[in-house]
Design a protein around this motif. Structure first.
Motif, mmCIF file in Angstrom:
data_model
loop_
_atom_site.group_PDB
_atom_site.id
_atom_site.type_symbol
_atom_site.label_atom_id
_atom_site.label_comp_id
_atom_site.label_asym_id
_atom_site.label_seq_id
_atom_site.Cartn_x
_atom_site.Cartn_y
_atom_site.Cartn_z
ATOM 1 N N ALA A 1 -3.306 -0.653 -7.167
ATOM 2 C CA ALA A 1 -3.601 -1.587 -8.263
ATOM 3 C C ALA A 1 -2.752 -1.281 -9.491
ATOM 4 O O ALA A 1 -2.399 -2.193 -10.253
ATOM 5 C CB ALA A 1 -5.085 -1.517 -8.615
ATOM 6 N N GLU A 2 -2.438 -0.009 -9.687
ATOM 7 C CA GLU A 2 -1.662 0.406 -10.862
ATOM 8 C C GLU A 2 -0.165 0.454 -10.571
ATOM 9 O O GLU A 2 0.602 0.982 -11.389
ATOM 10 C CB GLU A 2 -2.128 1.797 -11.312
ATOM 11 C CG GLU A 2 -3.575 1.861 -11.783
ATOM 12 C CD GLU A 2 -3.729 1.455 -13.235
ATOM 13 O OE1 GLU A 2 -2.700 1.196 -13.887
ATOM 14 O OE2 GLU A 2 -4.887 1.389 -13.700
ATOM 15 N N LEU B 1 -10.648 5.429 -2.246
ATOM 16 C CA LEU B 1 -10.612 4.717 -3.530
ATOM 17 C C LEU B 1 -9.354 5.085 -4.310
ATOM 18 O O LEU B 1 -8.754 4.218 -4.967
ATOM 19 C CB LEU B 1 -11.851 5.034 -4.358
ATOM 20 C CG LEU B 1 -11.914 4.300 -5.706
ATOM 21 C CD1 LEU B 1 -12.059 2.785 -5.493
ATOM 22 C CD2 LEU B 1 -13.057 4.821 -6.570
ATOM 23 N N ALA B 2 -8.936 6.337 -4.234
ATOM 24 C CA ALA B 2 -7.764 6.773 -4.992
ATOM 25 C C ALA B 2 -6.525 5.959 -4.650
ATOM 26 O O ALA B 2 -5.798 5.510 -5.537
ATOM 27 C CB ALA B 2 -7.498 8.261 -4.731
ATOM 28 N N HIS B 3 -6.268 5.757 -3.356
ATOM 29 C CA HIS B 3 -5.089 4.984 -2.968
ATOM 30 C C HIS B 3 -5.194 3.532 -3.410
ATOM 31 O O HIS B 3 -4.185 2.897 -3.753
ATOM 32 C CB HIS B 3 -4.865 5.070 -1.460
ATOM 33 C CG HIS B 3 -4.299 6.379 -1.018
ATOM 34 N ND1 HIS B 3 -4.313 6.790 0.297
ATOM 35 C CD2 HIS B 3 -3.698 7.379 -1.702
ATOM 36 C CE1 HIS B 3 -3.739 7.975 0.395
ATOM 37 N NE2 HIS B 3 -3.378 8.355 -0.800
ATOM 38 N N ALA C 1 -12.307 -3.924 -12.076
ATOM 39 C CA ALA C 1 -11.299 -3.708 -11.027
ATOM 40 C C ALA C 1 -11.884 -3.742 -9.621
ATOM 41 O O ALA C 1 -11.126 -3.789 -8.646
ATOM 42 C CB ALA C 1 -10.608 -2.365 -11.256
ATOM 43 N N TRP C 2 -13.217 -3.729 -9.476
ATOM 44 C CA TRP C 2 -13.819 -3.560 -8.162
ATOM 45 C C TRP C 2 -13.361 -4.571 -7.104
ATOM 46 O O TRP C 2 -12.998 -4.156 -5.993
ATOM 47 C CB TRP C 2 -15.343 -3.551 -8.254
ATOM 48 C CG TRP C 2 -16.007 -3.528 -6.908
ATOM 49 C CD1 TRP C 2 -16.789 -4.487 -6.352
ATOM 50 C CD2 TRP C 2 -15.910 -2.496 -5.913
ATOM 51 N NE1 TRP C 2 -17.193 -4.138 -5.089
ATOM 52 C CE2 TRP C 2 -16.664 -2.912 -4.793
ATOM 53 C CE3 TRP C 2 -15.246 -1.264 -5.859
ATOM 54 C CZ2 TRP C 2 -16.775 -2.135 -3.634
ATOM 55 C CZ3 TRP C 2 -15.359 -0.491 -4.705
ATOM 56 C CH2 TRP C 2 -16.119 -0.927 -3.613
ATOM 57 N N GLY D 1 0.802 -1.214 0.000
ATOM 58 C CA GLY D 1 0.000 0.000 0.000
ATOM 59 C C GLY D 1 0.835 1.266 0.000
ATOM 60 O O GLY D 1 2.039 1.252 0.295
ATOM 61 N N LYS D 2 0.166 2.356 -0.321
ATOM 62 C CA LYS D 2 0.804 3.667 -0.435
ATOM 63 C C LYS D 2 0.854 4.355 0.926
ATOM 64 O O LYS D 2 -0.133 4.381 1.666
ATOM 65 C CB LYS D 2 0.003 4.520 -1.428
ATOM 66 C CG LYS D 2 0.561 5.904 -1.716
ATOM 67 C CD LYS D 2 -0.354 6.606 -2.707
ATOM 68 C CE LYS D 2 0.071 8.054 -2.928
ATOM 69 N NZ LYS D 2 1.294 8.148 -3.716
#
Length: 358
Positions: free
Chosen positions: A255-256, A248-250, A308-309, A149-150
């Motif tokens: 994911a990217e 959601l942004a993180h 992607a959900w 995670g970020k």
């Protein structure tokens, strides 16, 4: 030359200096008692880092340039460990300082390096991107990424000052500049609707560093953040509103593999949060429409892949704003009226995502 100074209060107050051609303000932010300065900079920004170093040397500091990888690649444990080794080699003491020059990733790294070296040394941040100026460099949050995670590893470490020289924005790639605009628009939705009015009146100008309102947009966004972090440095309550759209942004960024622009992810995340609030009966439909309209007018995305959900939902479980297994979202109860939505049912989460899926 128009120079704006915004005071960020708290136990360790500091100034954010905003203007064009304000590099000469840097020694004043760094202060006295410092001998050695580690100049941590994005290696692609050597042409900007050189005059920064020259200003510091002219002021009597011993400057050592330490280039780091570009973008999110800088926010890795290995890069951080390399900086620690360089600080040891330079013999940096607790009275020395770090100056971070670059985008949000570089200032995040430089800030965490300052927080962790000898349990905390002085840092001045010189953000060179719009996102860095209005978000990453202000507020004392520092951190690095891990594969899971970020920004999951970090510390609160207020800088000694932040210098926003708007001339550095002129060379930014257009898409990167527009990405930073998402954080300014976020400040408009959560606290200062005048920002939305400025963007809506001239979306093309807002999407360009040479636009007529660049200084005012940056200043307004920084003031929003300064007021919030002054009241709540360590995210005990109020500061969470700055995370509007970020849950959601993180997840999208994870994911990217952090190759997706942060502001683009935040734009999608804000629309998702607005849809979530609307489905929960807390936000009217026209406010959701305004999200889409103002973001798309500047070229920001408002949708993401339908398939992607499942992966995004799994990643959101370990979001920093979660408490135990309970998801917490920042939502709006109206324009400039942020609130929280805790533990929404799964069907609501999925239904909101379907509204932003493409």
């Amino acid at each position: 030359m128009s120079v704006r100074r915004i005071r960020v209060g708290g136990a360790d107050p500091y100034d954010v200096v905003i203007g064009a051609g304000v590099l000469g303000e840097l020694p004043g932010l760094l202060g006295g008692g410092v001998r050695t300065v580690a100049l941590v900079h994005d290696r692609g920004l050597a042409e900007i880092a050189r005059p920064v170093g020259a200003v510091l040397e002219e002021a009597g500091y011993r400057v050592h340039a330490l280039p780091v990888p570009e973008g999110e690649a800088a926010k890795e444990v290995g890069v951080l460990a390399g900086l620690w080794s360089e600080f040891a080699r330079l013999g940096m003491t607790r009275s020395d300082a770090i100056v971070g020059v670059g985008g949000g990733a570089t200032t995040d790294l430089a800030g965490f390096a300052a927080a962790s070296w000898l349990r905390g040394v002085r840092a001045v941040l010189v953000p060179t991107t719009l996102l860095g100026m209005v978000d990453a460099a202000v507020g004392g949050k520092t951190g690095i990424n891990i594969p899971e995670g970020k920004n999951l590893v970090g510390a609160f470490h207020p800088p000694a000052g932040v210098l926003c020289d708007l001339t550095t924005l002129v060379t930014m790639p257009r898409e990167d500049y527009i990405s930073g605009l998402a954080e300014i628009i976020k400040a408009g939705f959560i606290a200062d609707p005048a920002i939305l009015d400025l963007v809506e009146d001239d979306p093309e100008g807002a999407a360009s560093p040479s636009g007529p309102h660049t200084l005012e947009l940056v200043e307004r966004a920084v003031r929003v953040k300064a007021e919030v972090v002054t009241a709540d440095l360590k995210e005990a309550g109020l500061r969470e509103i700055l995370n509007y759209g970020h849950t959601l942004a993180h997840a999208i960024e994870t994911a990217e593999d952090y190759r997706f622009r942060h502001g683009h992810a935040v734009a999608i995340g804000m629309v998702y949060a607005a849809e979530l609030a609307a489905l929960a009966g807390r936000l009217p439909a026209d406010a959701v429409d305004r999200h889409r309209a103002v973001l798309t007018a500047t070229g920001l995305p408002v949708s993401y892949g339908a398939e992607a959900w499942p992966a995004l939902r799994a990643t959101m479980t370990i979001d920093k704003k979660s408490r135990g297994s309970t998801l917490r979202f920042v939502v709006l109860d109206g324009l400039a009226k942020p609130g929280r939505l805790e533990g929404p049912p799964e069907e609501l989460l999925e239904a909101a995502y379907k509204k932003v899926a493409r």
